[in-house]
Motif scaffolding. Structure first.
Motif, PDB file in Angstrom:
ATOM      1  N   TRP A  14      14.299 118.561  -4.958  1.00  0.00           N
ATOM      2  CA  TRP A  14      15.575 118.940  -4.342  1.00  0.00           C
ATOM      3  C   TRP A  14      16.053 117.867  -3.366  1.00  0.00           C
ATOM      4  CZ3 TRP A  14      18.353 122.410  -6.605  1.00  0.00           C
ATOM      5  CH2 TRP A  14      17.742 123.424  -7.333  1.00  0.00           C
ATOM      6  N   ILE A  15      15.110 117.247  -2.683  1.00  0.00           N
ATOM      7  CA  ILE A  15      15.497 116.141  -1.788  1.00  0.00           C
ATOM      8  C   ILE A  15      16.073 114.995  -2.606  1.00  0.00           C
ATOM      9  CG2 ILE A  15      14.602 114.406  -0.179  1.00  0.00           C
ATOM     10  CD1 ILE A  15      12.594 116.443   0.788  1.00  0.00           C
ATOM     11  N   PHE A  16      15.452 114.697  -3.761  1.00  0.00           N
ATOM     12  CA  PHE A  16      15.963 113.635  -4.617  1.00  0.00           C
ATOM     13  C   PHE A  16      17.378 113.959  -5.105  1.00  0.00           C
ATOM     14  CE2 PHE A  16      16.683 111.990  -8.896  1.00  0.00           C
ATOM     15  CZ  PHE A  16      16.521 110.638  -8.690  1.00  0.00           C
ATOM     16  N   MET A  39      13.619 102.831  -1.391  1.00  0.00           N
ATOM     17  CA  MET A  39      13.337 104.225  -1.053  1.00  0.00           C
ATOM     18  C   MET A  39      12.863 104.997  -2.274  1.00  0.00           C
ATOM     19  SD  MET A  39      16.495 105.209   1.491  1.00  0.00           S
ATOM     20  CE  MET A  39      16.072 106.963   1.361  1.00  0.00           C
ATOM     21  N   LEU A  40      13.448 104.720  -3.428  1.00  0.00           N
ATOM     22  CA  LEU A  40      13.035 105.409  -4.642  1.00  0.00           C
ATOM     23  C   LEU A  40      11.577 105.108  -4.972  1.00  0.00           C
ATOM     24  CD1 LEU A  40      16.180 104.852  -6.894  1.00  0.00           C
ATOM     25  CD2 LEU A  40      15.335 107.039  -6.052  1.00  0.00           C
ATOM     26  N   PHE A  41      11.168 103.869  -4.840  1.00  0.00           N
ATOM     27  CA  PHE A  41       9.796 103.496  -5.180  1.00  0.00           C
ATOM     28  C   PHE A  41       8.799 103.993  -4.143  1.00  0.00           C
ATOM     29  CE2 PHE A  41      11.469 100.721  -8.383  1.00  0.00           C
ATOM     30  CZ  PHE A  41      10.416 100.495  -9.246  1.00  0.00           C
ATOM     31  N   ILE A  42       9.120 103.871  -2.865  1.00  0.00           N
ATOM     32  CA  ILE A  42       8.119 104.090  -1.814  1.00  0.00           C
ATOM     33  C   ILE A  42       8.132 105.518  -1.284  1.00  0.00           C
ATOM     34  CG2 ILE A  42       7.373 103.334   0.480  1.00  0.00           C
ATOM     35  CD1 ILE A  42       8.578 100.602  -0.144  1.00  0.00           C
ATOM     36  N   TYR A  69       8.519 108.965 -13.313  1.00  0.00           N
ATOM     37  CA  TYR A  69       8.757 107.561 -13.616  1.00  0.00           C
ATOM     38  C   TYR A  69       9.940 107.345 -14.544  1.00  0.00           C
ATOM     39  CZ  TYR A  69       4.732 106.146 -10.989  1.00  0.00           C
ATOM     40  OH  TYR A  69       3.865 105.901  -9.953  1.00  0.00           O
ATOM     41  N   ILE A  70      10.184 108.273 -15.443  1.00  0.00           N
ATOM     42  CA  ILE A  70      11.343 108.098 -16.301  1.00  0.00           C
ATOM     43  C   ILE A  70      12.634 108.248 -15.498  1.00  0.00           C
ATOM     44  CG2 ILE A  70      11.425 110.522 -17.028  1.00  0.00           C
ATOM     45  CD1 ILE A  70      12.287 109.426 -19.814  1.00  0.00           C
ATOM     46  N   ILE A  71      12.626 109.130 -14.482  1.00  0.00           N
ATOM     47  CA  ILE A  71      13.798 109.277 -13.617  1.00  0.00           C
ATOM     48  C   ILE A  71      13.958 108.036 -12.736  1.00  0.00           C
ATOM     49  CG2 ILE A  71      14.811 110.661 -11.759  1.00  0.00           C
ATOM     50  CD1 ILE A  71      13.384 113.076 -12.927  1.00  0.00           C
ATOM     51  N   LEU A  72      12.856 107.520 -12.241  1.00  0.00           N
ATOM     52  CA  LEU A  72      12.900 106.286 -11.457  1.00  0.00           C
ATOM     53  C   LEU A  72      13.463 105.138 -12.292  1.00  0.00           C
ATOM     54  CD1 LEU A  72      12.130 104.605  -8.944  1.00  0.00           C
ATOM     55  CD2 LEU A  72       9.837 104.371  -9.925  1.00  0.00           C
ATOM     56  N   TYR A  73      13.031 105.060 -13.534  1.00  0.00           N
ATOM     57  CA  TYR A  73      13.506 103.996 -14.427  1.00  0.00           C
ATOM     58  C   TYR A  73      15.010 104.095 -14.636  1.00  0.00           C
ATOM     59  CZ  TYR A  73      14.278 101.505 -18.824  1.00  0.00           C
ATOM     60  OH  TYR A  73      14.770 100.689 -19.800  1.00  0.00           O
ATOM     61  N   SER A 119      17.173 105.476 -12.820  1.00  0.00           N
ATOM     62  CA  SER A 119      17.879 105.238 -11.551  1.00  0.00           C
ATOM     63  C   SER A 119      18.106 103.752 -11.335  1.00  0.00           C
ATOM     64  CB  SER A 119      17.085 105.837 -10.390  1.00  0.00           C
ATOM     65  OG  SER A 119      16.964 107.248 -10.517  1.00  0.00           O
ATOM     66  N   ILE A 120      17.064 102.942 -11.510  1.00  0.00           N
ATOM     67  CA  ILE A 120      17.254 101.501 -11.264  1.00  0.00           C
ATOM     68  C   ILE A 120      18.128 100.873 -12.350  1.00  0.00           C
ATOM     69  CG2 ILE A 120      15.112 101.325  -9.964  1.00  0.00           C
ATOM     70  CD1 ILE A 120      13.814 100.025 -12.365  1.00  0.00           C
ATOM     71  N   VAL A 121      18.074 101.401 -13.576  1.00  0.00           N
ATOM     72  CA  VAL A 121      18.967 100.904 -14.619  1.00  0.00           C
ATOM     73  C   VAL A 121      20.427 101.133 -14.223  1.00  0.00           C
ATOM     74  CG1 VAL A 121      19.804 101.368 -16.966  1.00  0.00           C
ATOM     75  CG2 VAL A 121      17.366 101.036 -16.550  1.00  0.00           C
ATOM     76  N   SER A 122      20.743 102.340 -13.781  1.00  0.00           N
ATOM     77  CA  SER A 122      22.130 102.666 -13.426  1.00  0.00           C
ATOM     78  C   SER A 122      22.580 101.884 -12.197  1.00  0.00           C
ATOM     79  CB  SER A 122      22.254 104.171 -13.175  1.00  0.00           C
ATOM     80  OG  SER A 122      21.903 104.912 -14.335  1.00  0.00           O
ATOM     81  N   ILE A 123      21.726 101.793 -11.195  1.00  0.00           N
ATOM     82  CA  ILE A 123      22.102 101.064  -9.974  1.00  0.00           C
ATOM     83  C   ILE A 123      22.342  99.593 -10.287  1.00  0.00           C
ATOM     84  CG2 ILE A 123      21.233 100.273  -7.738  1.00  0.00           C
ATOM     85  CD1 ILE A 123      19.838 102.997  -7.467  1.00  0.00           C
ATOM     86  N   GLY A 124      21.463  98.981 -11.065  1.00  0.00           N
ATOM     87  CA  GLY A 124      21.629  97.573 -11.399  1.00  0.00           C
ATOM     88  C   GLY A 124      22.892  97.312 -12.202  1.00  0.00           C
ATOM     89  N   PHE A 125      23.164  98.146 -13.203  1.00  0.00           N
ATOM     90  CA  PHE A 125      24.346  97.941 -14.041  1.00  0.00           C
ATOM     91  C   PHE A 125      25.620  98.035 -13.218  1.00  0.00           C
ATOM     92  CE2 PHE A 125      27.862  99.414 -16.598  1.00  0.00           C
ATOM     93  CZ  PHE A 125      27.802  98.609 -17.721  1.00  0.00           C
TER      94      PHE A 125
END
Length: 633
Positions: A130-132, A312-315, A321-325, A327-333
């Motif tokens: 829920w925090i995420f 923050m997402l990593f630490i 891990y699939i949600i983390l992946y 997330s970084i794909v969308s942020i980078g694009f």
């Protein structure tokens, strides 16, 4: 005392009648079973077949013959094949142990370092889904406001790119430059992006008798009013003149000032311009103020914001891990599409969304083939995974800055040799790639998967070879294609694999968001851009020997050779402006000013389209004529 209960062995030996009876019974049973099997077989209830003989394949027969004929060579080859095959059955590599969880002995004292474990322990409450979700929604809203302030508060018609200019190369502005009018009495308020100092000419541009390449095109600016020639890059000139900042971009206002003579070279704010000692019909000067606001380029602020969020997402948050992946794909694009390299300006959201969907499909393949095997091995090392992945990831995302200084703009044969140091840089890159490939092959062999990967890469290499041999097309390896090729080979739990995945994913997102999915095969015209066509060049009959300086300029006429086949006319540039187009083979110099130098470049035309122009012939004020250098300009 006598034992009345004999052992089993003694019972058989001491009771011969019982032993003979048992053997006789078993013999009768065996004969009966044999007779019954024979009867069933003869009755055709089922057929008993001999076991099949293993057939030898042509390869096995060849191997046996080769081994018999060359036993020593066969032994060596077999050992190499077994080594390449690796362990059988295949096995997984162990997950790397966290570097920041260590037991050390320092100065005779035992130290138990548990940095990763401490982070995991004290941030566990923050991993609540829920925090995420709450912070994810807050990020999307914040990023939207960032993008709005970056690109959508300034009038869209004020945005210009780093290569925006008033004048086109060669005869692009038509006869006497009329296609680029007006030349004066016009003002324009503009907004430039940041980092325009890094945007350079990829092909040579001729100014007078000079060739400029691999730097921003800036002509003039050295006089008291900072007057620039009309084909100067407006944003680079504004940075040089101090109107805007290279790091922050900004807004400015300019005024067209028409004819100007003797543009002076100038160096300021990290940029150098060249001079032009004669007249040009279009020039501009910067004004002191502008009415535009919200002019600051926020890409550096957005970068800091997105780097902080991904850390923050990593630490701290540590979602699945699939949600983390994803997330970084969308942020980078979207960082590339809206801030660092938008397909604008302003950013073209329709193009960005059109590219985003196929990007997600390809990134799903990346997840299935590579990331799911490596990213998940760092569940107990959030800080280490953050460093291993995010550092290289942002290096790849900011490819336009991080790899910008490498003197290779495109991996094509024509581009590699253009810039000084290009071949050396290519050799260094190839050596580094070979070292990386050898190490990764070593890792894959340990798992037993090397033959599988080698087969696919050999098949892919053969396919690329076929594509490269197609007539009329040239192979171009874009950096998004490099990522697609190498990410599958990083599906192993090593730290180097994590680093490779980070930089390759960043490169892929940069290429897709900034340029789209350009074809791997392109025509020569696509790759040439504004470089010379390679067409035939006309010849000036007027030269340093035949030019008569004693004749007044008002009576001078220059001549050139006749038309060859396949061409129907000529185009003549005088001081970089087309002053004649037609089939005549001479041009009067009566309209020229005798006190300044003049530059002449000539090209053949076909149906109004010019071929390559010659290098400049020069008429100096003292009446001397300098012949053009060989080759196109």
């Amino acid at each position: 005392m006598q034992n009345d209960t004999p052992s089993s062995s003694s019972s058989w030996s001491n009771n011969p009648s019982k032993t003979s009876t048992s053997v006789h019974d078993r013999s009768i049973l065996k004969d009966g079973l044999a007779n019954e099997a024979s009867r069933i077989t003869q009755a055709g209830l089922f057929e008993i077949e001999d076991p099949p003989q293993r057939q030898q394949t042509p390869f096995s027969r060849f191997s046996r013959q080769f081994a018999d004929k060359y036993p020593r060579a066969y032994t060596h080859i077999r050992r190499i094949a077994i080594y390449i095959r690796g362990p059988k059955p295949k096995r997984d590599l162990p997950a790397p142990q966290p570097l920041l969880n260590r037991n050390m002995v320092l100065f005779g004292k035992h130290l138990n370092i548990r940095i990763e474990s401490t982070i995991v322990k004290y941030t566990r409450p923050l991993t609540n889904p829920w925090i995420f979700l709450f912070l994810g929604a807050a990020y999307i809203i914040s990023f939207a406001f960032f993008a709005r302030a970056q690109s959508f508060l300034t009038p869209s018609d004020s945005f210009i790119g780093c290569t925006a200019t008033y004048w086109l190369a060669n005869n692009g502005c038509g006869q006497d430059g009329q296609l680029c009018a007006p030349f004066d009495n016009s003002t324009f308020e503009f907004r430039c992006p940041a980092q325009c100092n890094n945007v350079i000419l990829q092909n040579s541009r001729t100014v007078g008798n000079e060739q400029i390449a691999f730097k921003p095109l800036i002509v003039g600016g050295g006089d008291d009013n900072h007057t620039y020639r009309g084909d100067s890059f407006i944003c680079a000139a504004a940075v040089q003149a101090g109107v805007i900042s290279n790091n922050r971009g900004g807004c400015g206002s300019l005024q067209l000032t028409g004819n100007f003579t003797d543009f002076l070279p100038f160096t300021a704010n990290g940029l150098s311009s060249i001079g032009f000692p004669t007249i040009f019909p279009l020039s501009f000067q910067f004004l002191g103020s502008t009415s535009l606001n919200h002019c600051e380029d926020l890409r550096n602020s957005a970068l800091a914001f997105n780097v902080l969020i991904t850390c923050m997402l990593f630490i701290l948050l540590r979602p699945k891990y699939i949600i983390l992946y994803w997330s970084i794909v969308s942020i980078g694009f979207w960082h590339v599409a809206l801030f660092s390299q938008p397909q604008g300006p302003p950013p073209r959201l329709d193009v960005a969304f059109g590219t985003f969907l196929p990007t997600l499909f390809i990134c799903y393949a990346f997840w299935r083939l590579g990331f799911r095997f490596t990213l998940s091995t760092y569940s107990n090392a959030p800080l280490e995974s953050c460093i291993l992945y995010l550092g290289p990831f942002w290096v790849g995302v900011l490819n336009n800055l991080t790899f910008d200084k490498i003197p290779i703009s495109r991996l094509t044969a024509s581009d590699i040799g253009k810039r000084a140091g290009g071949i050396t840089a290519l050799v260094v890159i190839l050596v580094v790639l070979v070292i990386i490939a050898i190490n990764q092959v070593r890792v894959i062999r340990k798992t037993g998967w090397l033959p599988y990967y080698a087969g696919w890469y050999i098949l892919g290499g053969l396919l690329v070879l076929v594509l490269a041999l197609l007539p009329g097309l040239e192979l171009r390896i874009h950096h998004y294609i490099i990522a697609m090729v190498f990410i599958p080979a990083t599906a192993f739990p090593t730290r180097l694999s994590a680093i490779y995945q980070g930089v390759l994913l960043g490169m892929f997102l940069n290429g897709a968001a900034a340029f789209g999915f350009d074809s791997i095969l392109q025509t020569a015209a696509d790759l040439r851009q504004d470089a010379p066509l390679g067409s035939s060049l006309p010849t000036f009959l007027t030269n340093s020997t035949t030019y008569n300086s004693s004749i007044p300029l008002a009576d001078q006429v220059i001549f050139w050779d006749a038309l060859p086949q396949d061409w129907d006319g000529f185009a003549l540039l005088v001081d970089d402006v087309q002053r004649y187009a037609g089939a005549a083979m001479n041009f009067s110099l009566a309209a020229l000013n005798a006190s300044i130098p003049h530059f002449f470049r000539l090209a053949f035309t076909s149906q109004g389209t010019a071929g390559d122009f010659t290098m400049a012939a020069i008429l100096w004020p003292n009446g001397s004529w300098a012949d053009p250098l060989p080759g196109p300009s």
